[in-house]
Design a protein around this motif. Structure first.
Motif, PDB file in Angstrom:
ATOM      1  N   ASP A 236      28.566  33.474  43.762  1.00  0.00           N
ATOM      2  CA  ASP A 236      28.539  34.383  45.162  1.00  0.00           C
ATOM      3  C   ASP A 236      30.200  35.120  44.098  1.00  0.00           C
ATOM      4  O   ASP A 236      30.829  35.442  44.753  1.00  0.00           O
ATOM      5  CB  ASP A 236      29.864  33.569  46.391  1.00  0.00           C
ATOM      6  CG  ASP A 236      30.801  32.553  45.542  1.00  0.00           C
ATOM      7  OD1 ASP A 236      31.394  32.472  44.524  1.00  0.00           O
ATOM      8  OD2 ASP A 236      31.630  32.078  46.844  1.00  0.00           O
ATOM      9  N   VAL A 237      30.039  34.544  42.619  1.00  0.00           N
ATOM     10  CA  VAL A 237      31.134  36.048  41.617  1.00  0.00           C
ATOM     11  C   VAL A 237      30.620  37.354  41.221  1.00  0.00           C
ATOM     12  O   VAL A 237      29.678  37.379  41.095  1.00  0.00           O
ATOM     13  CB  VAL A 237      31.734  34.898  40.783  1.00  0.00           C
ATOM     14  CG1 VAL A 237      33.035  35.966  39.766  1.00  0.00           C
ATOM     15  CG2 VAL A 237      32.726  33.533  41.169  1.00  0.00           C
ATOM     16  N   VAL A 238      31.540  38.001  41.895  1.00  0.00           N
ATOM     17  CA  VAL A 238      31.095  39.461  41.662  1.00  0.00           C
ATOM     18  C   VAL A 238      31.277  39.832  40.265  1.00  0.00           C
ATOM     19  O   VAL A 238      32.608  39.871  40.076  1.00  0.00           O
ATOM     20  CB  VAL A 238      31.757  40.706  43.441  1.00  0.00           C
ATOM     21  CG1 VAL A 238      31.042  42.265  42.572  1.00  0.00           C
ATOM     22  CG2 VAL A 238      30.776  40.347  44.363  1.00  0.00           C
ATOM     23  N   THR A 239      30.160  39.616  39.742  1.00  0.00           N
ATOM     24  CA  THR A 239      30.455  40.495  37.975  1.00  0.00           C
ATOM     25  C   THR A 239      30.328  41.720  38.345  1.00  0.00           C
ATOM     26  O   THR A 239      29.531  42.467  38.583  1.00  0.00           O
ATOM     27  CB  THR A 239      29.716  39.456  37.673  1.00  0.00           C
ATOM     28  OG1 THR A 239      27.994  40.041  37.505  1.00  0.00           O
ATOM     29  CG2 THR A 239      29.937  38.076  36.865  1.00  0.00           C
ATOM     30  N   PHE A 240      30.784  42.999  36.398  1.00  0.00           N
ATOM     31  CA  PHE A 240      30.109  44.073  36.428  1.00  0.00           C
ATOM     32  C   PHE A 240      29.169  44.100  34.977  1.00  0.00           C
ATOM     33  O   PHE A 240      29.560  43.283  34.811  1.00  0.00           O
ATOM     34  CB  PHE A 240      31.609  44.545  36.322  1.00  0.00           C
ATOM     35  CG  PHE A 240      32.328  44.643  37.351  1.00  0.00           C
ATOM     36  CD1 PHE A 240      31.559  45.814  38.145  1.00  0.00           C
ATOM     37  CD2 PHE A 240      32.874  43.907  37.893  1.00  0.00           C
ATOM     38  CE1 PHE A 240      32.373  46.488  39.577  1.00  0.00           C
ATOM     39  CE2 PHE A 240      33.753  44.754  39.537  1.00  0.00           C
ATOM     40  CZ  PHE A 240      33.544  46.055  40.205  1.00  0.00           C
ATOM     41  N   VAL A 241      28.180  44.983  35.125  1.00  0.00           N
ATOM     42  CA  VAL A 241      27.959  44.763  33.664  1.00  0.00           C
ATOM     43  C   VAL A 241      27.884  46.357  33.485  1.00  0.00           C
ATOM     44  O   VAL A 241      27.536  47.578  33.404  1.00  0.00           O
ATOM     45  CB  VAL A 241      26.094  45.116  33.979  1.00  0.00           C
ATOM     46  CG1 VAL A 241      25.289  45.302  32.750  1.00  0.00           C
ATOM     47  CG2 VAL A 241      26.114  43.335  34.140  1.00  0.00           C
ATOM     48  N   GLY A 242      29.563  46.657  32.831  1.00  0.00           N
ATOM     49  CA  GLY A 242      29.627  48.255  31.945  1.00  0.00           C
ATOM     50  C   GLY A 242      30.181  48.703  32.803  1.00  0.00           C
ATOM     51  O   GLY A 242      31.697  47.855  33.436  1.00  0.00           O
ATOM     52  N   ARG A 243      29.469  49.530  33.815  1.00  0.00           N
ATOM     53  CA  ARG A 243      30.115  50.212  34.781  1.00  0.00           C
ATOM     54  C   ARG A 243      29.668  50.151  36.309  1.00  0.00           C
ATOM     55  O   ARG A 243      29.767  50.580  37.409  1.00  0.00           O
ATOM     56  CB  ARG A 243      30.364  51.892  34.806  1.00  0.00           C
ATOM     57  CG  ARG A 243      31.478  52.191  33.262  1.00  0.00           C
ATOM     58  CD  ARG A 243      30.982  54.100  33.001  1.00  0.00           C
ATOM     59  NE  ARG A 243      30.898  54.916  34.326  1.00  0.00           N
ATOM     60  CZ  ARG A 243      30.288  56.038  34.278  1.00  0.00           C
ATOM     61  NH1 ARG A 243      29.802  56.302  33.321  1.00  0.00           N
ATOM     62  NH2 ARG A 243      30.358  56.272  35.510  1.00  0.00           N
ATOM     63  N   GLN A 244      28.539  49.110  36.241  1.00  0.00           N
ATOM     64  CA  GLN A 244      27.756  48.923  37.447  1.00  0.00           C
ATOM     65  C   GLN A 244      28.240  47.107  37.479  1.00  0.00           C
ATOM     66  O   GLN A 244      28.075  46.773  37.255  1.00  0.00           O
ATOM     67  CB  GLN A 244      26.903  49.085  36.795  1.00  0.00           C
ATOM     68  CG  GLN A 244      26.033  49.920  36.381  1.00  0.00           C
ATOM     69  CD  GLN A 244      24.587  50.395  35.965  1.00  0.00           C
ATOM     70  OE1 GLN A 244      23.499  50.322  37.259  1.00  0.00           O
ATOM     71  NE2 GLN A 244      24.169  50.510  34.405  1.00  0.00           N
ATOM     72  N   ILE A 245      27.721  46.763  39.469  1.00  0.00           N
ATOM     73  CA  ILE A 245      27.881  45.976  39.389  1.00  0.00           C
ATOM     74  C   ILE A 245      26.927  45.245  39.469  1.00  0.00           C
ATOM     75  O   ILE A 245      25.758  45.911  39.831  1.00  0.00           O
ATOM     76  CB  ILE A 245      28.281  45.979  41.394  1.00  0.00           C
ATOM     77  CG1 ILE A 245      29.241  47.270  41.311  1.00  0.00           C
ATOM     78  CG2 ILE A 245      28.922  44.613  41.969  1.00  0.00           C
ATOM     79  CD1 ILE A 245      29.700  47.364  42.486  1.00  0.00           C
TER      80      ILE A 245
END
Length: 606
Positions: A236-245
């Motif tokens: 349930d950890v929200v992460t980012f790939v560059g500028r995207q979710i």
């Protein structure tokens, strides 16, 4: 007779077991003779009794056992095997991007081959950013080792691929974000809250995945998000790939909801909500998806219209309940999607009925178990058998063996009755939807406590109950959606219909159709009784000069007509096409009668 056989089998099994285990052979006394119990060797040890009972149980089991083709040494495949594989692969970290390959969306085409009884081979692609990746062999080795470490697998096939480098388009870099790789968007909608829309969306998504598709779910209800409660993600950890979710995942299905990133209430006006949803959709790294299930907020207001206009929605599924009030909302939902040219391909009638437990009508349901136990006690005493636990306990255990055997026989013979369907909210409106709107794909989901419990626990119902009756209904719904989406994307189902006022004739794909015949075949509630199907419209009262004043398509399946006699009708295209054949038959009959009349006149003249 059947009860006597059950008792006889149990006693025979007891005697046979005693003979085989202990060499004990009771001699039956002559009729009317007195049994000398001093000559009987009693079985006094508990182990002797347990051996007897195990022997009886094994005999019952062997009578109903079936041969298995699956390797008994292999553990069963987990219900959420995709989630286990992805959880293992999340340990593989890209050294440059500092993220695991699952979060980066590198793992594609995950499948499990169970065609062999002794092998379970997991296959998937690892799609890298470039074919010249210097660590691709290291990735392949780590992936194989991690998946092979799962005790229920016997092999793994890893294919290393690379993302295609498409030429930049005129739209700029923004077009590679968000929904650019989504094949089809399916809106699951209702115009009233609390009808099971989110439940249907979740089950549809996981059923499509089980059919082999790559699927995501977007919860568009900002004010009351349901997805975080109904689906607990693997991480349930929200992460980012560059500028995207990076979307969250559960068993390989990609998830996104406002509730995952904000646990508080969404206190904001409609314009802010629309902007927020637009950001979620465009900045989420959905990756390549076959289907994105859009869980729409209830209603037909500004947010719903904006989503329908901004997103290229392929098709819609309407969720309702059997009440008349809910049917009125179905009509509003069809009208809303029709205004933005989105076809409604199916209607789900949720909580359509309740299944009551059937009255047991087994062939042995009327057996008196107390009398059977007493019979066992009498027989054991007559045979002179004494055991460490006592005759009464042995008799009780024998009765239990008979019950278990009986249950197995009833199950194998299919003796249990189907549960009775009690329609708490009325018969529903499935036939009405088909006749008036041309929506033939309607599905009834029962009111089931297990579905509600799974929704509250965070585990989709179809994951834990893939072989249940409701899961079969959801499978039929998913199959219908796949078929209708293909039709909507690659074919034009609407016939070309026009009206020639001078000739007072309709044209359906260049085939003439009389307006009066079409008016006479109106199936609305004013023309046909909904309960009995009795014709209310008197055909002779329809004017010969009746004509359409206004014609508009209603979705992809029906045509709305305002008639010159003041009536408004809705015709499924399927009905209109059937009338073309009927009109042709009438014309042929009329032509044939005219020729016969002329021949008769010539005969009279001669």
């Amino acid at each position: 007779m059947r009860r006597n056989i059950c008792v006889l089998l149990a006693l025979t099994s007891t005697t046979a077991t005693l003979q085989s285990v202990h060499g004990f052979v009771p001699s039956a006394p002559a009729f009317g003779a007195t049994r000398d119990l001093s000559q009987v060797t009693p079985i006094t040890h508990l182990s002797h009794y347990d051996s007897c009972r195990r022997g009886i149980s094994s005999l019952c089991a062997s009578a109903t056992a079936t041969s298995s083709t699956v390797d008994p040494l292999l553990p069963p495949v987990p219900e959420e095997w995709r989630g286990e594989v992805l959880a293992a692969l999340s340990s593989v970290i890209d050294p440059d991007l500092k993220r695991d390959i699952v979060t980066l969306g590198f793992v594609q085409k995950l499948t499990l081959d169970e065609s062999s009884a002794t092998e379970r081979v997991v296959s998937f692609d690892v799609e890298l950013t470039t074919p010249a990746c210097p660590v691709k062999e290291q990735f392949a080795t780590e992936c194989r080792d991690l998946v092979n470490a799962l005790d229920w697998t016997t092999g793994v096939q890893v294919t290393m691929t690379a993302q295609s480098q498409a030429a930049p388009s005129a739209g700029g870099a923004a077009e590679v974000l968000g929904l650019s790789q989504v094949g089809s968007i399916i809106a699951v909608s209702s115009c009233k809250g609390g009808v099971g829309k989110s439940t249907t969306a979740v089950q549809l998504a996981y059923t499509l995945q089980n059919m082999g598709a790559t699927v995501g779910i977007f919860d568009a209800d900002v004010y009351g998000p349901s997805l975080p409660t109904m689906v607990t993600p693997d991480n349930d950890v929200v992460t980012f790939v560059g500028r995207q979710i990076a979307p969250l995942q559960r068993n390989g299905v990609r998830l996104m909801s406002f509730g995952y990133v904000n646990e508080g209430a969404a206190i904001m006006r409609g314009a802010m909500v629309t902007q927020l949803l637009d950001q979620f959709l465009s900045l989420t790294n959905w990756g390549a998806l076959d289907y994105l299930i859009l869980d729409m907020p209830p209603g037909t207001g500004d947010i719903q219209l904006t989503l329908s206009q901004k997103m290229n929605i392929t098709a819609a599924v309407i969720v309702t309940t059997p009440q008349e009030l809910s049917f009125a909302d179905v009509v509003r939902g069809i009208d809303m999607f029709d205004s933005v040219n989105v076809p409604c391909v199916a209607v789900v009638e949720n909580m359509a009925y309740y299944e009551s437990s059937p009255t047991k009508s087994s062939k042995n349901a009327d057996m008196d178990w107390n009398k059977l136990e007493a019979a066992f006690v009498d027989q054991l005493k007559t045979e002179g058998i004494e055991m460490g636990k006592g005759v009464d306990q042995v008799a009780q255990d024998l009765v239990q063996v008979v019950k278990e055997q009986q249950a197995l026989e009833n199950k194998d013979n299919g003796d249990e009755e189907d549960p009775e369907q009690i329609r708490i909210f009325g018969p529903g409106h499935r036939s009405r939807l088909a006749e008036q709107y041309g929506i033939e794909h309607t599905f009834s989901i029962p009111l089931l406590d297990k579905i509600a419990a799974h929704g509250d626990s965070g585990t989709p119902f179809v994951l834990s109950n893939p072989d249940s009756k409701p899961a079969k209904v959801f499978h039929d719904l998913a199959a219908c959606v796949v078929k209708e989406v293909a039709k909507a994307k690659f074919t034009n189902q609407r016939p070309q219909i026009s009206f020639d006022e001078e000739a007072n004739m309709l044209s359906v794909d260049d085939i003439p159709l009389g307006p009066r015949l079409l008016r006479q075949n109106c199936k609305c509630a004013s023309c046909v009784d909904e309960m009995s199907g009795r014709q209310l419209l008197i055909f002779s009262e329809v004017p010969e000069t009746v004509k359409p004043l206004k014609m508009e398509p209603c979705g992809n399946y029906a045509l709305s007509i305002d008639w010159s006699d003041g009536h408004k009708s809705l015709y499924p295209y399927k009905l209109i096409k059937s009338l073309l054949l009927e009109d042709d038959d009438k014309e042929e009959d009329s032509t044939r009668m005219t020729m016969e009349d002329r021949a008769h006149e010539k005969l009279q003249a001669s």
